[in-house]
Design a protein around this motif. Structure first.
Motif, PDB file in Angstrom:
ATOM      1  N   TYR A   1       8.982 -22.715   1.415  1.00  0.00           N
ATOM      2  CA  TYR A   1       7.644 -22.514   0.842  1.00  0.00           C
ATOM      3  C   TYR A   1       7.196 -23.750   0.072  1.00  0.00           C
ATOM      4  N   PHE A   2       5.892 -24.057   0.229  1.00  0.00           N
ATOM      5  CA  PHE A   2       5.244 -25.074  -0.584  1.00  0.00           C
ATOM      6  C   PHE A   2       4.800 -24.422  -1.888  1.00  0.00           C
ATOM      7  N   LEU A   3       4.910 -25.160  -2.979  1.00  0.00           N
ATOM      8  CA  LEU A   3       4.476 -24.661  -4.284  1.00  0.00           C
ATOM      9  C   LEU A   3       3.538 -25.695  -4.895  1.00  0.00           C
ATOM     10  N   HIS A   4       2.296 -25.280  -5.142  1.00  0.00           N
ATOM     11  CA  HIS A   4       1.247 -26.166  -5.636  1.00  0.00           C
ATOM     12  C   HIS A   4       0.806 -25.648  -7.004  1.00  0.00           C
ATOM     13  N   VAL A   5       1.083 -26.403  -8.064  1.00  0.00           N
ATOM     14  CA  VAL A   5       0.772 -25.969  -9.422  1.00  0.00           C
ATOM     15  C   VAL A   5      -0.601 -26.493  -9.827  1.00  0.00           C
ATOM     16  N   HIS A   6      -1.540 -25.570 -10.086  1.00  0.00           N
ATOM     17  CA  HIS A   6      -2.895 -25.905 -10.509  1.00  0.00           C
ATOM     18  C   HIS A   6      -3.038 -25.660 -12.010  1.00  0.00           C
ATOM     19  N   PRO A   7      -4.098 -26.116 -12.615  1.00  0.00           N
ATOM     20  CA  PRO A   7      -4.265 -25.929 -14.074  1.00  0.00           C
ATOM     21  C   PRO A   7      -4.256 -24.468 -14.520  1.00  0.00           C
ATOM     22  N   THR A   8      -4.824 -23.558 -13.710  1.00  0.00           N
ATOM     23  CA  THR A   8      -4.935 -22.162 -14.139  1.00  0.00           C
ATOM     24  C   THR A   8      -4.135 -21.185 -13.286  1.00  0.00           C
ATOM     25  N   ASP A   9      -3.556 -21.638 -12.190  1.00  0.00           N
ATOM     26  CA  ASP A   9      -2.730 -20.762 -11.372  1.00  0.00           C
ATOM     27  C   ASP A   9      -1.793 -21.604 -10.514  1.00  0.00           C
TER      28      ASP A   9
ATOM     29  N   LEU B   1       2.538 -21.568  -0.235  1.00  0.00           N
ATOM     30  CA  LEU B   1       2.334 -21.401   1.200  1.00  0.00           C
ATOM     31  C   LEU B   1       3.686 -21.098   1.819  1.00  0.00           C
ATOM     32  N   PHE B   2       3.863 -19.873   2.286  1.00  0.00           N
ATOM     33  CA  PHE B   2       5.137 -19.460   2.867  1.00  0.00           C
ATOM     34  C   PHE B   2       5.216 -19.916   4.319  1.00  0.00           C
ATOM     35  N   VAL B   3       6.351 -20.473   4.707  1.00  0.00           N
ATOM     36  CA  VAL B   3       6.568 -20.983   6.058  1.00  0.00           C
ATOM     37  C   VAL B   3       7.727 -20.213   6.690  1.00  0.00           C
ATOM     38  N   VAL B   4       7.475 -19.574   7.814  1.00  0.00           N
ATOM     39  CA  VAL B   4       8.489 -18.791   8.533  1.00  0.00           C
ATOM     40  C   VAL B   4       8.542 -19.292   9.969  1.00  0.00           C
ATOM     41  N   ASN B   5       9.725 -19.630  10.442  1.00  0.00           N
ATOM     42  CA  ASN B   5       9.900 -20.160  11.806  1.00  0.00           C
ATOM     43  C   ASN B   5       9.011 -21.379  12.062  1.00  0.00           C
ATOM     44  N   GLY B   6       8.842 -22.183  11.035  1.00  0.00           N
ATOM     45  CA  GLY B   6       8.089 -23.418  11.170  1.00  0.00           C
ATOM     46  C   GLY B   6       6.585 -23.262  11.131  1.00  0.00           C
ATOM     47  N   CYS B   7       6.063 -22.030  10.881  1.00  0.00           N
ATOM     48  CA  CYS B   7       4.621 -21.780  10.877  1.00  0.00           C
ATOM     49  C   CYS B   7       4.184 -21.116   9.580  1.00  0.00           C
ATOM     50  N   PRO B   8       2.956 -21.393   9.116  1.00  0.00           N
ATOM     51  CA  PRO B   8       2.445 -20.711   7.918  1.00  0.00           C
ATOM     52  C   PRO B   8       2.423 -19.200   8.122  1.00  0.00           C
ATOM     53  N   PHE B   9       2.847 -18.464   7.093  1.00  0.00           N
ATOM     54  CA  PHE B   9       2.939 -17.004   7.171  1.00  0.00           C
ATOM     55  C   PHE B   9       1.908 -16.334   6.262  1.00  0.00           C
ATOM     56  N   GLY B  10       1.606 -16.973   5.124  1.00  0.00           N
ATOM     57  CA  GLY B  10       0.647 -16.402   4.183  1.00  0.00           C
ATOM     58  C   GLY B  10       0.654 -17.180   2.886  1.00  0.00           C
ATOM     59  N   THR B  11      -0.257 -16.834   2.002  1.00  0.00           N
ATOM     60  CA  THR B  11      -0.421 -17.518   0.720  1.00  0.00           C
ATOM     61  C   THR B  11      -0.086 -16.577  -0.431  1.00  0.00           C
ATOM     62  N   GLY B  12       0.694 -17.060  -1.377  1.00  0.00           N
ATOM     63  CA  GLY B  12       0.959 -16.326  -2.604  1.00  0.00           C
ATOM     64  C   GLY B  12       0.260 -17.014  -3.762  1.00  0.00           C
ATOM     65  N   ARG B  13      -0.177 -16.225  -4.740  1.00  0.00           N
ATOM     66  CA  ARG B  13      -0.863 -16.802  -5.897  1.00  0.00           C
ATOM     67  C   ARG B  13      -0.350 -16.137  -7.168  1.00  0.00           C
ATOM     68  N   ILE B  14      -0.115 -16.946  -8.215  1.00  0.00           N
ATOM     69  CA  ILE B  14       0.304 -16.451  -9.526  1.00  0.00           C
ATOM     70  C   ILE B  14      -0.731 -16.905 -10.543  1.00  0.00           C
ATOM     71  N   ASN B  15      -1.304 -15.954 -11.288  1.00  0.00           N
ATOM     72  CA  ASN B  15      -2.291 -16.324 -12.292  1.00  0.00           C
ATOM     73  C   ASN B  15      -1.624 -16.558 -13.649  1.00  0.00           C
ATOM     74  N   GLU B  16      -2.442 -16.820 -14.661  1.00  0.00           N
ATOM     75  CA  GLU B  16      -1.897 -17.145 -15.983  1.00  0.00           C
ATOM     76  C   GLU B  16      -1.172 -15.963 -16.611  1.00  0.00           C
ATOM     77  N   GLU B  17      -1.470 -14.748 -16.175  1.00  0.00           N
ATOM     78  CA  GLU B  17      -0.770 -13.556 -16.691  1.00  0.00           C
ATOM     79  C   GLU B  17       0.503 -13.268 -15.891  1.00  0.00           C
ATOM     80  N   GLN B  18       0.918 -14.198 -15.027  1.00  0.00           N
ATOM     81  CA  GLN B  18       2.113 -14.062 -14.199  1.00  0.00           C
ATOM     82  C   GLN B  18       1.992 -12.909 -13.201  1.00  0.00           C
ATOM     83  N   GLU B  19       0.764 -12.585 -12.802  1.00  0.00           N
ATOM     84  CA  GLU B  19       0.556 -11.552 -11.790  1.00  0.00           C
ATOM     85  C   GLU B  19       0.528 -12.193 -10.404  1.00  0.00           C
ATOM     86  N   CYS B  20       1.187 -11.530  -9.444  1.00  0.00           N
ATOM     87  CA  CYS B  20       1.316 -12.073  -8.091  1.00  0.00           C
ATOM     88  C   CYS B  20       0.333 -11.381  -7.141  1.00  0.00           C
ATOM     89  N   SER B  21      -0.182 -12.138  -6.194  1.00  0.00           N
ATOM     90  CA  SER B  21      -1.037 -11.564  -5.158  1.00  0.00           C
ATOM     91  C   SER B  21      -0.806 -12.319  -3.855  1.00  0.00           C
TER      92      SER B  21
END
Length: 532
Positions: free
Chosen positions: A40-48, A52-72
């Motif tokens: 997985y790629f991890l990109h740290v932004h100012p507010t979140d 980018l999850f990679v499975v079998n060499g291909c993008p699988f989906g996007t995860g996001r963590i906000n300032e309250e440590q909530e995942c989506s």
């Protein structure tokens, strides 16, 4: 926003920033040239933070963590849209086991069925309550910005994945003990989320990843993001990207004078810089062979032991395993006598080589210090107080190994209890029993000679009449025997001798042998194998 810390097999990239227009080249470098299929790629932004999850060499989906440590969890286009808005943010890539990826994806995609605070409820009580339910579960454990994942089968922890800095908890005997120790040693209280949903589907736009668009991910998903926001005319179709892309079977141009045809070697244990990852020196390759697995047969494994206790088994599926004291190594040995970058096992010209990386205390194979050594099945490596055993599974086990890289990572991920069982040392008996009649049992002796077990009884000991003579002060004259049972299996029985008889580190009175079992008598070790 501080960078969250997740478990990973190794850190492959840790860059202050990577220009968006260089991302596709970086992605290709990692997934095709380096043959890293999962992570997985991890990109740290100012507010979140975006993943980018990679499975079998291909993008699988996007995860996001906000300032309250909530995942989506969201579509892949959201990752690139956020990337475009924060092009100068730090970017990392972490190699990850598929089972770990499943656990992380569950944390982002689903809502926990139950939530606990470990300072209010004892971790041992939590595990006992979950064990009574006897269902497959995923546990997410969070302490501040640190995350851990546990995969449970039938209500019991089977595999744990801890972030860097977990310390000695991985040395606990059982997965349950590891989780209890982890909760006890965290500086702040732990939140434990219990997920009963153990399947996760890829993002809706993962189907856009095809052989034609794989080299143009940024352009494809930015177009999709713009179209979703109404910034693109409706008639603009993504197929334009495929038509404009260069032919994948175009022959590479020959290297210019003075330019090598191979890229500069980059050690896996050293995080890639963007400069190294985007080096202009290209490897000439035929498109038809791109993504070809490193091993055409069974994938070798390395098992780590401390004394009689097995600490883990590591696959050579990526073609390289690094050994050292610090996080970022494939095999981390927490001992001050182990160097930060101690040794590496890598594939070179169809050989598997162990190389010492200039360590202070050296690397030994079968008691002899080495600088470089070609490994063979059964080789025992010593690193200070730890030992590693190199094994090559036979053909009948090959179907249990990680699958080759596929073109599109668009399949639902879920807990495969057979695979999890294999990872913690459980061998499916039905497969062994089915294969045994067509295989010949052999013993690999301490001097690496092979002995076919063709008689009904084989005696091991120090006596002159033993079929296999072993030395040692505490080895009995008739120390143990291997007999064939009526069912066609082979059983080892301890007969006498103060040294005892051990199989896979456990002292036994008798034991039915399985392929790969390690027999230990005194200081001498033998391997039981089934071969065609």
């Amino acid at each position: 926003m501080p960078s969250p810390r997740f478990p990973a097999t190794a850190t492959l990239l840790d860059a202050r920033q990577c220009p968006l227009d260089k991302f596709d080249a970086l992605y290709t470098k990692i997934t095709q040239e380096r043959r890293i299929a999962d992570g997985y790629f991890l990109h740290v932004h100012p507010t979140d933070t975006c993943l980018l999850f990679v499975v079998n060499g291909c993008p699988f989906g996007t995860g996001r963590i906000n300032e309250e440590q909530e995942c989506s969890f969201s579509d892949i286009r959201e990752y690139f849209a956020a990337y475009e808005q924060n092009p100068e943010s730090p970017l990392s890539f972490f190699v990850a086991d598929k089972r770990l990826l499943l656990g992380l994806l569950i944390l982002f995609r689903h809502t926990p069925a139950v939530k606990f605070k470990a300072d209010l409820v004892d971790m041992q009580e939590i595990l006992e309550a979950l064990g009574e339910r006897k269902v497959d579960l995923i546990l997410g454990l969070r302490s501040e910005d640190e995350w851990a994942v546990s995969i449970c089968t039938k209500g019991r922890p089977a595999l744990n994945f801890f972030p860097p800095g977990a310390g000695d908890v991985v040395n606990e005997v059982t997965p349950e003990d590891q989780l209890v120790a982890y909760a006890r040693t965290r500086p702040s209280r732990i939140a434990v989320d219990v997920y009963e949903e153990t399947r996760v589907k890829p993002a809706g736009d993962a189907s856009l990843v095809t052989p034609e668009t794989r080299g143009h991910l940024t352009e494809v998903f930015l177009r999709v993001a713009a179209k979703a926001q109404g910034e693109v005319e409706p008639e603009l179709e993504l197929e334009v990207v495929a038509r404009e892309s260069p032919a994948t079977d175009e022959a590479p141009s020959p290297p210019s004078k003075g330019q090598t045809s191979e890229p500069p070697p980059i050690a896996l244990e050293t995080p890639l810089s963007v400069v190294e990852a985007l080096a202009e020196v290209a490897r000439p390759s035929d498109a038809a062979t791109a993504g070809t697995p490193i091993f055409t047969g069974p994938i070798p494994e390395v098992s780590l032991f401390l004394g009689d206790k097995q600490l883990g088994t590591f696959s050579m599926v990526s073609g390289e395993l690094t050994i050292g004291r610090t996080p970022g190594n494939s095999i981390i040995i927490d001992n001050v006598g182990v160097s930060r970058r101690h040794a590496v096992i890598r594939v070179k010209e169809e050989k598997v080589l162990l190389e010492d990386l200039g360590s202070a205390n050296g690397t030994l194979v079968r008691g002899q210090k080495i600088t470089s050594h070609e490994l063979v099945d059964g080789d025992e490596i010593t690193v200070v107080k730890h030992r590693l055993v190199y094994r090559v599974p036979k053909e009948w086990q090959a179907s249990l190994k990680p699958e080759p890289i596929e073109d599109i990572g668009q399949k639902t991920m879920y807990i495969d209890t057979t695979t999890v069982g294999q990872a913690v040392g459980v061998r499916p008996g039905s497969r062994t029993e089915a294969a045994a009649p067509t295989l010949r049992p052999r013993l690999i002796l301490p001097d690496l000679k092979k002995l076919a077990l063709e008689t009904e009884e084989v005696i091991l000991g120090s006596g002159s009449t033993c079929h296999i003579q072993l030395s040692g002060m505490f080895v009995g004259k008739m120390h143990a025997k291997i007999v064939r049972t009526k069912e066609g299996q082979f059983k080892i029985q301890h007969l006498g001798g103060l040294a005892g008889t051990r199989v896979n580190g456990e002292k036994i009175a008798e034991h039915v042998l399985k392929h790969g079992d390690e027999i230990e008598i005194g200081k001498q070790k033998l391997l039981f194998r089934l071969e065609r």
